[in-house]
Design a protein around this motif. Sequence first.
Motif, PDB file in Angstrom:
ATOM      1  N   LEU A  68       2.806  70.748 130.685  1.00 35.57           N
ATOM      2  CA  LEU A  68       3.092  68.968 131.537  1.00 35.57           C
ATOM      3  C   LEU A  68       4.988  69.111 131.205  1.00 35.57           C
ATOM      4  O   LEU A  68       5.600  68.246 132.152  1.00 35.57           O
ATOM      5  CB  LEU A  68       3.085  68.172 131.325  1.00 35.57           C
ATOM      6  CG  LEU A  68       1.544  68.099 131.883  1.00 35.57           C
ATOM      7  CD1 LEU A  68       0.720  66.372 131.523  1.00 35.57           C
ATOM      8  CD2 LEU A  68       1.631  68.663 133.661  1.00 35.57           C
ATOM      9  N   PHE A  69       5.673  69.281 130.217  1.00 38.62           N
ATOM     10  CA  PHE A  69       6.196  69.025 129.781  1.00 38.62           C
ATOM     11  C   PHE A  69       8.028  70.000 130.654  1.00 38.62           C
ATOM     12  O   PHE A  69       8.898  69.298 130.888  1.00 38.62           O
ATOM     13  CB  PHE A  69       6.968  69.879 128.089  1.00 38.62           C
ATOM     14  CG  PHE A  69       6.931  68.703 127.283  1.00 38.62           C
ATOM     15  CD1 PHE A  69       7.194  66.821 126.443  1.00 38.62           C
ATOM     16  CD2 PHE A  69       5.995  68.994 126.051  1.00 38.62           C
ATOM     17  CE1 PHE A  69       6.901  66.243 125.455  1.00 38.62           C
ATOM     18  CE2 PHE A  69       5.855  68.318 125.566  1.00 38.62           C
ATOM     19  CZ  PHE A  69       5.887  67.013 124.812  1.00 38.62           C
ATOM     20  N   PHE A  70       7.611  70.754 131.177  1.00 39.33           N
ATOM     21  CA  PHE A  70       8.300  71.605 131.897  1.00 39.33           C
ATOM     22  C   PHE A  70       8.011  71.480 133.805  1.00 39.33           C
ATOM     23  O   PHE A  70       9.084  70.746 134.194  1.00 39.33           O
ATOM     24  CB  PHE A  70       8.944  72.886 131.939  1.00 39.33           C
ATOM     25  CG  PHE A  70       8.705  73.757 130.230  1.00 39.33           C
ATOM     26  CD1 PHE A  70      10.672  73.886 130.049  1.00 39.33           C
ATOM     27  CD2 PHE A  70       8.103  73.767 128.969  1.00 39.33           C
ATOM     28  CE1 PHE A  70      10.328  74.446 128.797  1.00 39.33           C
ATOM     29  CE2 PHE A  70       8.450  73.460 127.656  1.00 39.33           C
ATOM     30  CZ  PHE A  70       9.806  74.017 128.305  1.00 39.33           C
ATOM     31  N   TRP A  71       7.072  71.079 133.460  1.00 42.26           N
ATOM     32  CA  TRP A  71       6.541  71.377 135.061  1.00 42.26           C
ATOM     33  C   TRP A  71       7.170  69.864 135.582  1.00 42.26           C
ATOM     34  O   TRP A  71       7.211  69.504 136.529  1.00 42.26           O
ATOM     35  CB  TRP A  71       5.007  71.401 135.406  1.00 42.26           C
ATOM     36  CG  TRP A  71       4.905  70.935 136.226  1.00 42.26           C
ATOM     37  CD1 TRP A  71       3.480  70.596 137.225  1.00 42.26           C
ATOM     38  CD2 TRP A  71       4.344  71.900 137.626  1.00 42.26           C
ATOM     39  NE1 TRP A  71       3.794  70.624 138.258  1.00 42.26           N
ATOM     40  CE2 TRP A  71       4.476  71.643 138.678  1.00 42.26           C
ATOM     41  CE3 TRP A  71       5.594  73.561 137.030  1.00 42.26           C
ATOM     42  CZ2 TRP A  71       3.604  72.613 140.129  1.00 42.26           C
ATOM     43  CZ3 TRP A  71       4.340  74.443 138.363  1.00 42.26           C
ATOM     44  CH2 TRP A  71       4.485  73.796 139.247  1.00 42.26           C
ATOM     45  N   LEU A  72       6.915  68.844 134.734  1.00 38.62           N
ATOM     46  CA  LEU A  72       7.203  66.959 134.758  1.00 38.62           C
ATOM     47  C   LEU A  72       8.699  67.257 135.860  1.00 38.62           C
ATOM     48  O   LEU A  72       8.854  66.531 135.966  1.00 38.62           O
ATOM     49  CB  LEU A  72       6.344  66.136 134.628  1.00 38.62           C
ATOM     50  CG  LEU A  72       5.392  65.982 134.446  1.00 38.62           C
ATOM     51  CD1 LEU A  72       4.764  65.071 132.949  1.00 38.62           C
ATOM     52  CD2 LEU A  72       4.699  65.948 135.584  1.00 38.62           C
ATOM     53  N   GLN A  73       9.315  68.005 134.390  1.00 41.17           N
ATOM     54  CA  GLN A  73      10.524  67.291 134.746  1.00 41.17           C
ATOM     55  C   GLN A  73      11.631  68.406 136.201  1.00 41.17           C
ATOM     56  O   GLN A  73      12.167  68.525 137.221  1.00 41.17           O
ATOM     57  CB  GLN A  73      11.356  68.584 133.872  1.00 41.17           C
ATOM     58  CG  GLN A  73      11.087  68.034 132.559  1.00 41.17           C
ATOM     59  CD  GLN A  73      12.094  68.385 131.402  1.00 41.17           C
ATOM     60  OE1 GLN A  73      13.167  68.054 131.343  1.00 41.17           O
ATOM     61  NE2 GLN A  73      11.716  68.847 130.539  1.00 41.17           N
ATOM     62  N   GLY A  74      10.008  69.979 136.726  1.00 38.39           N
ATOM     63  CA  GLY A  74      10.846  69.935 138.275  1.00 38.39           C
ATOM     64  C   GLY A  74       9.592  69.550 138.949  1.00 38.39           C
ATOM     65  O   GLY A  74      10.916  69.306 140.089  1.00 38.39           O
ATOM     66  N   VAL A  75       9.281  68.877 138.706  1.00 37.06           N
ATOM     67  CA  VAL A  75       8.453  67.239 139.402  1.00 37.06           C
ATOM     68  C   VAL A  75      10.176  66.152 139.526  1.00 37.06           C
ATOM     69  O   VAL A  75      10.122  66.108 140.768  1.00 37.06           O
ATOM     70  CB  VAL A  75       7.224  66.748 139.259  1.00 37.06           C
ATOM     71  CG1 VAL A  75       7.124  65.780 139.998  1.00 37.06           C
ATOM     72  CG2 VAL A  75       6.294  67.887 138.751  1.00 37.06           C
ATOM     73  N   ILE A  76      10.324  66.161 138.980  1.00 35.39           N
ATOM     74  CA  ILE A  76      11.818  65.047 138.526  1.00 35.39           C
ATOM     75  C   ILE A  76      12.397  65.816 139.552  1.00 35.39           C
ATOM     76  O   ILE A  76      12.812  64.888 140.526  1.00 35.39           O
ATOM     77  CB  ILE A  76      11.700  64.447 137.142  1.00 35.39           C
ATOM     78  CG1 ILE A  76      10.882  63.653 136.707  1.00 35.39           C
ATOM     79  CG2 ILE A  76      12.961  63.597 137.642  1.00 35.39           C
ATOM     80  CD1 ILE A  76      11.234  63.453 135.390  1.00 35.39           C
ATOM     81  N   VAL A  77      13.145  66.692 139.834  1.00 34.32           N
ATOM     82  CA  VAL A  77      14.353  67.316 140.391  1.00 34.32           C
ATOM     83  C   VAL A  77      13.819  67.316 142.079  1.00 34.32           C
ATOM     84  O   VAL A  77      14.736  67.228 142.937  1.00 34.32           O
ATOM     85  CB  VAL A  77      14.608  68.521 139.745  1.00 34.32           C
ATOM     86  CG1 VAL A  77      15.337  69.231 140.681  1.00 34.32           C
ATOM     87  CG2 VAL A  77      15.106  68.449 138.009  1.00 34.32           C
TER      88      VAL A  77
END
Length: 243
Positions: A144-153
């Motif tokens: 989630l640390f990485f996935w949610l940053q991708g979601v934000i973008v």
Amino acid sequence: MQDQSPYSLPQARYTGDINDMLTYMFKQPGWEQKVLAGAGISLVPILNFASTGYMLDVMEKVRTEAHPPLPDWSENLGKFFTDGLMLVVINFIYSLPAVLLWFMGVGAFVGIGSMADNSDAAGAVGVGIGLLLLLVLLVYALFLFFWLQGVIVNYAMKRSFASGFEFGAIFNIIQKGWRRMLLIVGLGIVFGIVLGIVSAVLNLIPCLGQILSFLIGLPAGFYLLLVTGYNAAFIARDVRPGR
């Protein structure tokens, strides 16, 4: 005398390096009021969703080289709230498996371990299942640390609820921006450790220490949100260069 701070000049550019990422917000005249307002809004339940929407606006300004980077709260508070609310709901949906895994893991420790007259075999099974579930939770949290940053973008660029679940697009963003994502994770860990140490020292002071920890924590949390927005803006540039 005319202000000559870096972000009052049209030719100023965001560099993308770590020093600019940590200090860009301080180069804008009147940053104190905007950061303190963000900290105050972050304190109010429900209304604090607007701080997430504010981060998205800052991110777009940095991505498109707009200046100054910090918008006025009074201009678009409603829009900040709406955008932030939608992103919070998306993040909440992604967090549901983590919540489920947590309760299942704890339940395995407590429930199965107390069955079968508390036999050693049943207890061992409960501990084993609990540890396995908590290990899966740890892996999911790291994901989630990485996935949610991708979601934000992806959400910041498209501003639709569905964009939070465009798995192919989000995965592509992570592929291109994982180094910057790793950077923000590292900064978050360091930031948390430093803030924890400061709070521990302040808490040695009866009453006043708790108040000071609280007063420091609010603007510090909003500051980290602004750092995250800046970092996400440069990830977005790799996906959608220019304006």
